[in-house]
Design a protein around this motif. Structure first.
Motif, PDB file in Angstrom:
ATOM      1  N   ARG A   1       0.840  -1.198   0.000  1.00  0.00           N
ATOM      2  CA  ARG A   1       0.000   0.000   0.000  1.00  0.00           C
ATOM      3  C   ARG A   1       0.878   1.252   0.000  1.00  0.00           C
ATOM      4  N   ALA A   2       1.954   1.231   0.775  1.00  0.00           N
ATOM      5  CA  ALA A   2       2.849   2.394   0.850  1.00  0.00           C
ATOM      6  C   ALA A   2       3.527   2.663  -0.493  1.00  0.00           C
ATOM      7  N   SER A   3       3.929   1.595  -1.202  1.00  0.00           N
ATOM      8  CA  SER A   3       4.591   1.815  -2.489  1.00  0.00           C
ATOM      9  C   SER A   3       3.600   2.351  -3.520  1.00  0.00           C
ATOM     10  N   LYS A   4       2.336   1.896  -3.455  1.00  0.00           N
ATOM     11  CA  LYS A   4       1.313   2.446  -4.353  1.00  0.00           C
ATOM     12  C   LYS A   4       1.110   3.932  -4.075  1.00  0.00           C
ATOM     13  N   GLN A   5       1.065   4.269  -2.780  1.00  0.00           N
ATOM     14  CA  GLN A   5       0.833   5.666  -2.386  1.00  0.00           C
ATOM     15  C   GLN A   5       2.002   6.550  -2.836  1.00  0.00           C
ATOM     16  N   ARG A   6       3.242   6.061  -2.679  1.00  0.00           N
ATOM     17  CA  ARG A   6       4.412   6.819  -3.124  1.00  0.00           C
ATOM     18  C   ARG A   6       4.363   7.042  -4.627  1.00  0.00           C
TER      19      ARG A   6
ATOM     20  N   ILE B   1       1.664   7.181  -6.580  1.00  0.00           N
ATOM     21  CA  ILE B   1       0.613   8.155  -6.880  1.00  0.00           C
ATOM     22  C   ILE B   1       1.068   9.565  -6.522  1.00  0.00           C
ATOM     23  N   GLU B   2       1.738   9.715  -5.367  1.00  0.00           N
ATOM     24  CA  GLU B   2       2.232  11.030  -4.949  1.00  0.00           C
ATOM     25  C   GLU B   2       3.247  11.581  -5.948  1.00  0.00           C
ATOM     26  N   SER B   3       4.157  10.720  -6.425  1.00  0.00           N
ATOM     27  CA  SER B   3       5.161  11.195  -7.378  1.00  0.00           C
ATOM     28  C   SER B   3       4.504  11.574  -8.710  1.00  0.00           C
ATOM     29  N   LYS B   4       3.464  10.836  -9.098  1.00  0.00           N
ATOM     30  CA  LYS B   4       2.743  11.183 -10.328  1.00  0.00           C
ATOM     31  C   LYS B   4       2.027  12.519 -10.184  1.00  0.00           C
ATOM     32  N   LYS B   5       1.433  12.759  -9.011  1.00  0.00           N
ATOM     33  CA  LYS B   5       0.737  14.034  -8.764  1.00  0.00           C
ATOM     34  C   LYS B   5       1.729  15.195  -8.790  1.00  0.00           C
ATOM     35  N   HIS B   6       2.872  14.960  -8.160  1.00  0.00           N
ATOM     36  CA  HIS B   6       3.918  15.995  -8.113  1.00  0.00           C
ATOM     37  C   HIS B   6       4.385  16.346  -9.528  1.00  0.00           C
ATOM     38  N   ARG B   7       4.650  15.306 -10.315  1.00  0.00           N
ATOM     39  CA  ARG B   7       5.123  15.497 -11.690  1.00  0.00           C
ATOM     40  C   ARG B   7       4.037  16.194 -12.530  1.00  0.00           C
ATOM     41  N   SER B   8       2.786  15.815 -12.305  1.00  0.00           N
ATOM     42  CA  SER B   8       1.666  16.425 -13.022  1.00  0.00           C
ATOM     43  C   SER B   8       1.580  17.913 -12.694  1.00  0.00           C
ATOM     44  N   GLY B   9       1.788  18.237 -11.427  1.00  0.00           N
ATOM     45  CA  GLY B   9       1.772  19.642 -11.015  1.00  0.00           C
ATOM     46  C   GLY B   9       2.862  20.451 -11.692  1.00  0.00           C
ATOM     47  N   ILE B  10       4.052  19.877 -11.786  1.00  0.00           N
ATOM     48  CA  ILE B  10       5.178  20.560 -12.436  1.00  0.00           C
ATOM     49  C   ILE B  10       4.847  20.819 -13.905  1.00  0.00           C
ATOM     50  N   LYS B  11       4.311  19.824 -14.574  1.00  0.00           N
ATOM     51  CA  LYS B  11       4.009  19.967 -15.998  1.00  0.00           C
ATOM     52  C   LYS B  11       2.819  20.904 -16.214  1.00  0.00           C
ATOM     53  N   GLY B  12       1.891  20.903 -15.267  1.00  0.00           N
ATOM     54  CA  GLY B  12       0.732  21.785 -15.383  1.00  0.00           C
ATOM     55  C   GLY B  12       1.117  23.249 -15.302  1.00  0.00           C
ATOM     56  N   MET B  13       2.166  23.564 -14.588  1.00  0.00           N
ATOM     57  CA  MET B  13       2.633  24.942 -14.461  1.00  0.00           C
ATOM     58  C   MET B  13       3.218  25.454 -15.780  1.00  0.00           C
ATOM     59  N   ARG B  14       3.642  24.578 -16.635  1.00  0.00           N
ATOM     60  CA  ARG B  14       4.301  24.979 -17.883  1.00  0.00           C
ATOM     61  C   ARG B  14       3.317  25.541 -18.908  1.00  0.00           C
TER      62      ARG B  14
END
Length: 140
Positions: free
Chosen positions: A113-118, A120-133
């Motif tokens: 469960r922890a690895s799934k959560q990590r 998803i969190e990294s995908k959200k973070h990356r999505s946020g970075i790309k969304g700012m562009r």
């Protein structure tokens, strides 16, 4: 009889040895003596090997296996014929012992469960970075 494992032993009559001249440096001696050994073992027609070991051995032998199912091992590391014979037999025994070990089957595991959560969190973070562009530049 050459003992491989507890259950597998090969009769010495199944091995065919021929002596050839060794390649490489060695002075006059290398041109006169046939100190290298070419050991041949017919894998497909050996009664001593179980079917599963035979299949793994053919896969492990690689380029040393001929089309007819004969393993050819050439030993020329040593200066004497006897030491090269022993070396070739030891290499064949080691190859058969490696083939005799049954591989452990892979068991599929599920991610925690922890690895799934990590992930998803990294995908959200990356999505946020790309969304700012995608925004228009603000020149104010």
């Amino acid at each position: 009889m050459i003992r491989i494992t507890d259950r597998i032993s090969i009769d010495e009559t199944e091995l065919a040895e021929s002596f050839i001249r060794a390649s490489g440096p060695g002075g006059q001696n290398v041109n006169k003596l046939a100190s290298a050994v070419q050991l041949r073992f017919d894998v497909r027609h050996s009664p001593a090997l179980p079917h599963d070991v035979r299949m793994r051995l053919e896969r492990l032998a690689g380029h040393r296996l001929t089309r007819d199912g004969v393993i050819v091992i050439t030993a020329q590391r040593h200066r004497t014929q006897e030491r090269n014979r022993a070396d070739a037999q030891a290499r064949l025994v080691a190859l058969i012992q490696e083939a005799a070990v049954k591989p452990t089957p892979r068991r599929a595991t599920k991610p925690t469960r922890a690895s799934k959560q990590r992930r998803i969190e990294s995908k959200k973070h990356r999505s946020g970075i790309k969304g700012m562009r995608t925004g228009k530049p603000n020149w104010d």
